[in-house]
Design a protein around this motif. Structure first.
Motif, PDB file in Angstrom:
ATOM      1  N   THR A  37      -7.281  36.165 -34.050  1.00 22.30           N
ATOM      2  CA  THR A  37      -8.012  36.484 -32.593  1.00 22.30           C
ATOM      3  C   THR A  37      -9.790  37.339 -32.872  1.00 22.30           C
ATOM      4  O   THR A  37      -9.225  38.262 -33.464  1.00 22.30           O
ATOM      5  CB  THR A  37      -7.446  36.700 -31.205  1.00 22.30           C
ATOM      6  N   LEU A  38     -10.725  36.932 -32.731  1.00 21.54           N
ATOM      7  CA  LEU A  38     -11.786  37.279 -33.533  1.00 21.54           C
ATOM      8  C   LEU A  38     -12.615  37.991 -31.494  1.00 21.54           C
ATOM      9  O   LEU A  38     -13.011  37.185 -31.322  1.00 21.54           O
ATOM     10  CB  LEU A  38     -12.413  37.015 -33.710  1.00 21.54           C
ATOM     11  N   LEU A  39     -13.102  38.964 -31.239  1.00 20.78           N
ATOM     12  CA  LEU A  39     -13.200  39.314 -29.591  1.00 20.78           C
ATOM     13  C   LEU A  39     -15.233  39.930 -30.037  1.00 20.78           C
ATOM     14  O   LEU A  39     -14.886  40.638 -30.685  1.00 20.78           O
ATOM     15  CB  LEU A  39     -12.394  40.822 -28.897  1.00 20.78           C
ATOM     16  N   THR A  40     -15.580  40.005 -28.926  1.00 19.38           N
ATOM     17  CA  THR A  40     -16.789  40.502 -29.143  1.00 19.38           C
ATOM     18  C   THR A  40     -16.630  41.916 -28.271  1.00 19.38           C
ATOM     19  O   THR A  40     -17.400  42.447 -28.175  1.00 19.38           O
ATOM     20  CB  THR A  40     -17.900  39.361 -27.835  1.00 19.38           C
ATOM     21  N   ARG A  41     -15.045  41.539 -27.274  1.00 17.55           N
ATOM     22  CA  ARG A  41     -15.007  43.170 -26.464  1.00 17.55           C
ATOM     23  C   ARG A  41     -13.174  43.597 -26.532  1.00 17.55           C
ATOM     24  O   ARG A  41     -12.889  42.955 -26.525  1.00 17.55           O
ATOM     25  CB  ARG A  41     -15.022  43.364 -25.276  1.00 17.55           C
ATOM     26  N   ILE A  42     -13.855  44.303 -27.836  1.00 14.94           N
ATOM     27  CA  ILE A  42     -12.370  44.868 -28.416  1.00 14.94           C
ATOM     28  C   ILE A  42     -11.542  45.088 -27.182  1.00 14.94           C
ATOM     29  O   ILE A  42     -10.266  45.117 -26.653  1.00 14.94           O
ATOM     30  CB  ILE A  42     -12.112  45.605 -29.535  1.00 14.94           C
ATOM     31  N   GLU A  43     -12.350  45.416 -26.089  1.00 10.75           N
ATOM     32  CA  GLU A  43     -11.392  45.690 -24.380  1.00 10.75           C
ATOM     33  C   GLU A  43     -10.426  45.114 -23.827  1.00 10.75           C
ATOM     34  O   GLU A  43      -9.696  44.838 -23.225  1.00 10.75           O
ATOM     35  CB  GLU A  43     -12.208  46.729 -23.432  1.00 10.75           C
ATOM     36  N   ASP A  44     -10.802  43.371 -24.794  1.00  8.70           N
ATOM     37  CA  ASP A  44     -10.295  42.408 -24.164  1.00  8.70           C
ATOM     38  C   ASP A  44      -8.559  42.011 -24.835  1.00  8.70           C
ATOM     39  O   ASP A  44      -8.069  41.076 -24.400  1.00  8.70           O
ATOM     40  CB  ASP A  44     -11.110  41.159 -24.389  1.00  8.70           C
ATOM     41  N   TRP A  45      -8.550  43.047 -25.614  1.00  7.45           N
ATOM     42  CA  TRP A  45      -7.377  42.776 -26.507  1.00  7.45           C
ATOM     43  C   TRP A  45      -6.260  42.843 -25.640  1.00  7.45           C
ATOM     44  O   TRP A  45      -5.517  41.175 -26.408  1.00  7.45           O
ATOM     45  CB  TRP A  45      -7.458  43.931 -27.878  1.00  7.45           C
TER      46      TRP A  45
ATOM     47  N   VAL B  32     -19.372  41.719 -33.894  1.00 11.38           N
ATOM     48  CA  VAL B  32     -20.625  41.364 -33.199  1.00 11.38           C
ATOM     49  C   VAL B  32     -21.043  40.430 -32.030  1.00 11.38           C
ATOM     50  O   VAL B  32     -21.524  41.042 -31.128  1.00 11.38           O
ATOM     51  CB  VAL B  32     -22.139  42.119 -34.692  1.00 11.38           C
ATOM     52  N   ARG B  33     -20.962  39.332 -32.739  1.00  6.98           N
ATOM     53  CA  ARG B  33     -21.540  37.628 -31.527  1.00  6.98           C
ATOM     54  C   ARG B  33     -20.677  37.164 -32.142  1.00  6.98           C
ATOM     55  O   ARG B  33     -20.825  36.951 -33.496  1.00  6.98           O
ATOM     56  CB  ARG B  33     -22.395  38.030 -30.872  1.00  6.98           C
ATOM     57  N   PHE B  34     -21.225  35.500 -31.246  1.00  4.42           N
ATOM     58  CA  PHE B  34     -21.176  34.861 -31.792  1.00  4.42           C
ATOM     59  C   PHE B  34     -22.321  34.211 -32.252  1.00  4.42           C
ATOM     60  O   PHE B  34     -23.021  34.275 -30.957  1.00  4.42           O
ATOM     61  CB  PHE B  34     -20.191  33.862 -31.508  1.00  4.42           C
ATOM     62  N   ILE B  35     -22.247  32.530 -32.363  1.00  5.83           N
ATOM     63  CA  ILE B  35     -23.112  31.715 -32.089  1.00  5.83           C
ATOM     64  C   ILE B  35     -23.804  31.826 -30.629  1.00  5.83           C
ATOM     65  O   ILE B  35     -25.164  31.967 -30.524  1.00  5.83           O
ATOM     66  CB  ILE B  35     -22.855  30.452 -32.694  1.00  5.83           C
ATOM     67  N   ASP B  36     -22.708  31.515 -29.583  1.00  4.44           N
ATOM     68  CA  ASP B  36     -23.261  31.338 -28.504  1.00  4.44           C
ATOM     69  C   ASP B  36     -22.794  32.862 -28.114  1.00  4.44           C
ATOM     70  O   ASP B  36     -21.465  33.282 -28.135  1.00  4.44           O
ATOM     71  CB  ASP B  36     -22.635  30.628 -27.447  1.00  4.44           C
ATOM     72  N   PRO B  37     -23.646  33.954 -27.073  1.00  4.84           N
ATOM     73  CA  PRO B  37     -23.111  35.176 -26.624  1.00  4.84           C
ATOM     74  C   PRO B  37     -22.294  35.165 -25.480  1.00  4.84           C
ATOM     75  O   PRO B  37     -21.878  35.842 -25.366  1.00  4.84           O
ATOM     76  CB  PRO B  37     -24.836  35.340 -25.904  1.00  4.84           C
ATOM     77  N   GLU B  38     -22.172  33.924 -24.786  1.00  4.11           N
ATOM     78  CA  GLU B  38     -21.347  33.596 -23.904  1.00  4.11           C
ATOM     79  C   GLU B  38     -19.713  33.704 -23.914  1.00  4.11           C
ATOM     80  O   GLU B  38     -18.983  33.663 -23.377  1.00  4.11           O
ATOM     81  CB  GLU B  38     -21.401  32.857 -22.936  1.00  4.11           C
TER      82      GLU B  38
END
Length: 128
Positions: free
Chosen positions: A79-87, A111-117
């Motif tokens: 599981t890869l997250l841009t916001r660790i607080e969503d764990w 840090v981020r994915f291709i799409d920032p959404e």
């Protein structure tokens, strides 16, 4: 070497980057990094990490099923997250799907994915 089977789920990134959503060789299935995309290629549930996690796992499930497996065959998830607080929110969704299967899992912040959404991407491996 066993026969190779590739599955595409229609992501616009698959042909552009030269990859398959999932590949089966023998009794092993690997599902690529899976983003929360709707069939039309748009991001689902913008801002909702749990709903995005649900979509990622749904895409993975469909790919695994096309290759003759099921979620009960999953041995590893990432599981890869841009916001660790969503764990915790995504962990609960993971538990809904895998609570009795209990594959190994790694959760990391990127840090981020291709799409920032995109808030979540997943990877899944299964053995039949």
């Amino acid at each position: 070497m066993s026969e190779r089977q590739n599955v595409s789920t229609g992501s616009p990134y698959e042909p552009a980057f030269g990859f398959s959503r999932a590949v089966r060789i023998g009794n092993v299935i690997s599902v690529a990094g899976t983003a929360p995309l709707a069939p039309d290629g748009k991001t689902v549930a913008v801002g909702d990490a749990a709903a995005q996690m649900r979509r990622c796992l749904e895409i993975s499930r469909l790919a695994i099923e096309q290759l003759g497996g099921g979620m009960e065959n999953v041995i590893r998830t990432r599981t890869l997250l841009t916001r660790i607080e969503d764990w915790e929110a995504v962990g609960k969704v993971h538990g809904e799907v895998f609570g009795s299967i209990r594959p190994v899992n790694t959760v990391v912040q990127v840090v981020r994915f291709i799409d920032p959404e995109w808030l979540v991407e997943t990877e899944v491996d299964a053995v039949l």
